[in-house]
Design a protein around this motif. Structure first.
Motif, PDB file in Angstrom:
ATOM      1  N   THR A 139      39.716  11.091  38.662  1.00  0.00           N
ATOM      2  CA  THR A 139      39.394   9.880  38.403  1.00  0.00           C
ATOM      3  C   THR A 139      40.476   9.055  37.674  1.00  0.00           C
ATOM      4  O   THR A 139      40.236   7.548  38.082  1.00  0.00           O
ATOM      5  CB  THR A 139      38.368  10.161  37.018  1.00  0.00           C
ATOM      6  OG1 THR A 139      36.892  11.077  37.237  1.00  0.00           O
ATOM      7  CG2 THR A 139      37.321   8.353  36.336  1.00  0.00           C
ATOM      8  N   GLU A 140      40.817   9.219  37.256  1.00  0.00           N
ATOM      9  CA  GLU A 140      42.409   8.623  36.089  1.00  0.00           C
ATOM     10  C   GLU A 140      42.620   8.548  37.368  1.00  0.00           C
ATOM     11  O   GLU A 140      43.593   7.013  37.492  1.00  0.00           O
ATOM     12  CB  GLU A 140      43.612   9.910  35.495  1.00  0.00           C
ATOM     13  CG  GLU A 140      43.043  10.292  34.541  1.00  0.00           C
ATOM     14  CD  GLU A 140      43.571  11.172  33.527  1.00  0.00           C
ATOM     15  OE1 GLU A 140      44.704  11.983  34.535  1.00  0.00           O
ATOM     16  OE2 GLU A 140      43.431  11.312  32.171  1.00  0.00           O
ATOM     17  N   ARG A 170      38.340  15.074  36.166  1.00  0.00           N
ATOM     18  CA  ARG A 170      39.163  14.086  35.469  1.00  0.00           C
ATOM     19  C   ARG A 170      40.434  13.501  35.819  1.00  0.00           C
ATOM     20  O   ARG A 170      40.904  12.518  35.875  1.00  0.00           O
ATOM     21  CB  ARG A 170      39.761  14.633  33.908  1.00  0.00           C
ATOM     22  CG  ARG A 170      40.143  13.760  32.659  1.00  0.00           C
ATOM     23  CD  ARG A 170      40.765  13.598  31.589  1.00  0.00           C
ATOM     24  NE  ARG A 170      41.170  12.476  31.106  1.00  0.00           N
ATOM     25  CZ  ARG A 170      39.582  11.833  30.345  1.00  0.00           C
ATOM     26  NH1 ARG A 170      38.684  11.666  30.287  1.00  0.00           N
ATOM     27  NH2 ARG A 170      40.627  10.538  29.507  1.00  0.00           N
ATOM     28  N   THR A 171      41.491  14.083  36.936  1.00  0.00           N
ATOM     29  CA  THR A 171      43.134  14.399  37.059  1.00  0.00           C
ATOM     30  C   THR A 171      42.109  12.501  38.461  1.00  0.00           C
ATOM     31  O   THR A 171      42.795  11.646  38.521  1.00  0.00           O
ATOM     32  CB  THR A 171      43.471  15.482  38.077  1.00  0.00           C
ATOM     33  OG1 THR A 171      43.449  15.444  36.645  1.00  0.00           O
ATOM     34  CG2 THR A 171      44.720  15.189  38.493  1.00  0.00           C
ATOM     35  N   ARG A 222      35.426   2.235  29.800  1.00  0.00           N
ATOM     36  CA  ARG A 222      36.054   2.802  30.503  1.00  0.00           C
ATOM     37  C   ARG A 222      35.489   4.528  30.052  1.00  0.00           C
ATOM     38  O   ARG A 222      35.511   5.355  31.540  1.00  0.00           O
ATOM     39  CB  ARG A 222      37.651   2.815  29.550  1.00  0.00           C
ATOM     40  CG  ARG A 222      38.721   3.802  30.078  1.00  0.00           C
ATOM     41  CD  ARG A 222      39.582   3.210  29.079  1.00  0.00           C
ATOM     42  NE  ARG A 222      40.009   2.630  28.606  1.00  0.00           N
ATOM     43  CZ  ARG A 222      40.988   1.391  29.268  1.00  0.00           C
ATOM     44  NH1 ARG A 222      41.776   3.117  30.506  1.00  0.00           N
ATOM     45  NH2 ARG A 222      40.970   0.552  29.812  1.00  0.00           N
ATOM     46  N   GLU A 223      34.890   4.939  29.077  1.00  0.00           N
ATOM     47  CA  GLU A 223      34.622   6.434  28.564  1.00  0.00           C
ATOM     48  C   GLU A 223      33.369   6.248  29.013  1.00  0.00           C
ATOM     49  O   GLU A 223      32.744   7.873  30.296  1.00  0.00           O
ATOM     50  CB  GLU A 223      33.359   6.232  27.525  1.00  0.00           C
ATOM     51  CG  GLU A 223      34.805   6.090  26.237  1.00  0.00           C
ATOM     52  CD  GLU A 223      34.798   5.987  24.832  1.00  0.00           C
ATOM     53  OE1 GLU A 223      35.963   5.845  23.844  1.00  0.00           O
ATOM     54  OE2 GLU A 223      33.203   5.844  24.833  1.00  0.00           O
ATOM     55  N   PHE A 261      41.194   5.362  38.851  1.00  0.00           N
ATOM     56  CA  PHE A 261      40.811   4.416  37.871  1.00  0.00           C
ATOM     57  C   PHE A 261      40.891   2.966  37.615  1.00  0.00           C
ATOM     58  O   PHE A 261      40.254   2.217  37.618  1.00  0.00           O
ATOM     59  CB  PHE A 261      41.099   4.920  36.171  1.00  0.00           C
ATOM     60  CG  PHE A 261      40.389   4.326  34.908  1.00  0.00           C
ATOM     61  CD1 PHE A 261      39.391   4.366  34.550  1.00  0.00           C
ATOM     62  CD2 PHE A 261      40.851   3.269  34.686  1.00  0.00           C
ATOM     63  CE1 PHE A 261      38.585   3.519  33.678  1.00  0.00           C
ATOM     64  CE2 PHE A 261      40.791   1.942  34.136  1.00  0.00           C
ATOM     65  CZ  PHE A 261      39.619   2.550  33.404  1.00  0.00           C
ATOM     66  N   ASP A 262      42.136   2.538  38.085  1.00  0.00           N
ATOM     67  CA  ASP A 262      42.237   1.207  37.747  1.00  0.00           C
ATOM     68  C   ASP A 262      41.954   0.249  39.752  1.00  0.00           C
ATOM     69  O   ASP A 262      41.513  -0.539  39.436  1.00  0.00           O
ATOM     70  CB  ASP A 262      44.048   0.883  38.639  1.00  0.00           C
ATOM     71  CG  ASP A 262      45.020   1.406  37.714  1.00  0.00           C
ATOM     72  OD1 ASP A 262      44.841   0.959  36.740  1.00  0.00           O
ATOM     73  OD2 ASP A 262      46.174   2.208  37.665  1.00  0.00           O
ATOM     74  N   PHE A 320      34.781   7.300  33.494  1.00  0.00           N
ATOM     75  CA  PHE A 320      35.249   8.773  33.305  1.00  0.00           C
ATOM     76  C   PHE A 320      33.135   9.933  33.440  1.00  0.00           C
ATOM     77  O   PHE A 320      33.110  10.795  33.633  1.00  0.00           O
ATOM     78  CB  PHE A 320      35.556   9.493  32.097  1.00  0.00           C
ATOM     79  CG  PHE A 320      37.235   9.683  32.271  1.00  0.00           C
ATOM     80  CD1 PHE A 320      38.050   9.953  33.243  1.00  0.00           C
ATOM     81  CD2 PHE A 320      37.984   7.525  31.909  1.00  0.00           C
ATOM     82  CE1 PHE A 320      39.507   9.705  33.470  1.00  0.00           C
ATOM     83  CE2 PHE A 320      39.125   7.482  32.993  1.00  0.00           C
ATOM     84  CZ  PHE A 320      40.074   8.331  32.632  1.00  0.00           C
TER      85      PHE A 320
END
Length: 417
Positions: free
Chosen positions: A123-124, A120-121, A106-107, A127-128, A110
């Protein structure tokens, strides 16, 4: 078409290490150290790619493929020349590049996404989708140093292919992992290409290169041996591998005109590739469609016959000889292969001199353009060796009165109960 990537006379050299004792001798004899020779891993390579183009890079181990990709990605500076690109580059080079082994999956998603230019936004938000594509389940929250090589590649490819890159660079990544995931990656790459992503792809698997790429670059000893239509270049490369004769290298300019290469292939009346250890054993061949000799068009459902006249090689066990045919599309993909080794093993055990083999089948190919391959094979060991290999022995088209889908259609019985 405006280029998205320009590689201009790129080169990378390394100073060779002086021979052991050279420094000691120079000090002892009060003489200067000899000049170190330069080893050029890549030199004089130039090409341009437009948006949405797909180029495969092929060559033997040590030919400079990985070095060239590293220069394009900026992992190392060139000794000469320059690389100009417009847009985001995502790459899969060495296994684990850009990942911290002590971080969890997970880390690292990112971290790697940030290195590729995502906030980061962003990537979030993706992410799923990345996690679902990677299919590593609960291991997503385990340190990546505990991952197998297949899990590592799945996660790395998932990140690189979901940052929506303008240029995707892949170095042998599909060689690691199972067939299912490789097929999934190929589907994802095709999706990216449809959206305008440019692909640079390195692989030893000529079949995958032909499937994914429109053009190919052949590197030999750090220099460009050829660039052009993927089928033409890979055919010449396979011939070169068999001959293993550096004098057979083509001039780089020979195969740099992809449009002309494709047109030449479609109108060709001679083999695009003809090689082997005993070229000349195949005396003649004939192609019939519903009794029409040399037919350029075969209808769906036609009875097709292929006759091959050949001389059995002397000083070889005839029991290990096989005659094979295959039909390929114009990208060089084998659509079906028929061999005497599979259908009638040992067919030539008691023969010598000359013989004719007849192959009969019903044409189930859908509409399109195809070519015929004829091969004389040595099956004495597991790895097939070729006495003679003729790629493009005959070119033909298929037409059909009924619109059909897929590559070919197998007759089936359909009933309702």
């Amino acid at each position: 078409m405006k280029s998205i990537l320009d590689v201009v006379n790129i080169g990378k050299s390394y100073a060779k290490t002086p021979a052991p004792g050279a420094l000691f001798r120079s000090l002892l004899l009060n003489r200067p150290m000899p000049d170190a020779d330069a080893f050029w891993a890549v030199r004089g390579v130039s090409f341009s790619l437009g948006r949405g183009e797909s180029v495969g890079i092929i060559g033997r181990n040590g030919s400079g493929k990985s070095t060239l990709l590293q220069l394009i990605c900026g992992v190392m500076p060139p000794s000469e020349g320059a690389v100009h690109h417009h847009g985001r580059i995502a790459s899969l080079l060495e296994l684990g590049a850009g990942f911290d082994p002590d971080f969890t999956g997970r880390e690292n998603v990112f971290l790697n996404a940030a290195l590729l230019g995502l906030s980061r936004t962003e990537t979030e938000a993706r992410f799923d989708e990345i996690a679902a594509f990677a299919e590593i389940g609960r291991f997503l929250d385990e340190p990546v140093k505990t991952y197998s090589s297949g899990m590592f590649v799945r996660l790395a490819f998932a990140v690189a292919s979901h940052v929506e890159p303008d240029i995707l660079i892949v170095d042998e990544a599909l060689a690691v992992g199972d067939a299912r995931f490789s097929a999934k990656c190929i589907k994802r790459i095709r999706h990216l290409r449809e959206k305008g992503c440019t692909l640079l792809f390195v692989s030893h698997d000529v079949g995958i290169v032909r499937t994914l790429c429109d053009r190919a670059i052949w590197l030999d000893s750090g220099r460009m041996a050829a660039m052009g239509d993927v089928f033409t270049v890979t055919s010449r490369y396979m011939e070169f591998l068999f001959d293993d004769d550096e004098t057979s290298l083509p001039e780089a300019a020979e195969l740099r005109r992809p449009d002309e290469a494709v047109k030449a292939l479609e109108r060709a009346q001679a083999p695009i590739s003809h090689w082997g250890s005993h070229v000349g054993l195949v005396r003649d061949w004939r192609f019939f469609a519903s009794g029409r000799s040399g037919a350029g068009v075969a209808e769906y459902g036609d009875a097709v016959r292929i006759e091959v006249d050949f001389e059995l090689p002397k000083a070889f066990d005839p029991a290990s000889l096989a005659v094979s045919i295959s039909v390929k599309d114009l990208k060089g993909t084998d659509l079906f292969v028929v061999s005497t080794a599979d259908e009638n093993k040992g067919l030539f055990s008691s023969r010598s001199g000359e013989a004719t083999v007849i192959f009969d089948f019903v044409n189930r190919l859908t509409e399109g353009k195809y070519l015929l391959v004829i091969a004389l094979e040595d099956r004495s060991i597991e790895a097939i060796q070729y006495f003679e290999y003729i790629e493009g022995a005959h070119y033909f088209s298929v037409s059909s009165a009924v619109r059909r889908f897929g590559i070919f259609n197998v007759p089936s019985v359909v009933a309702v109960k």
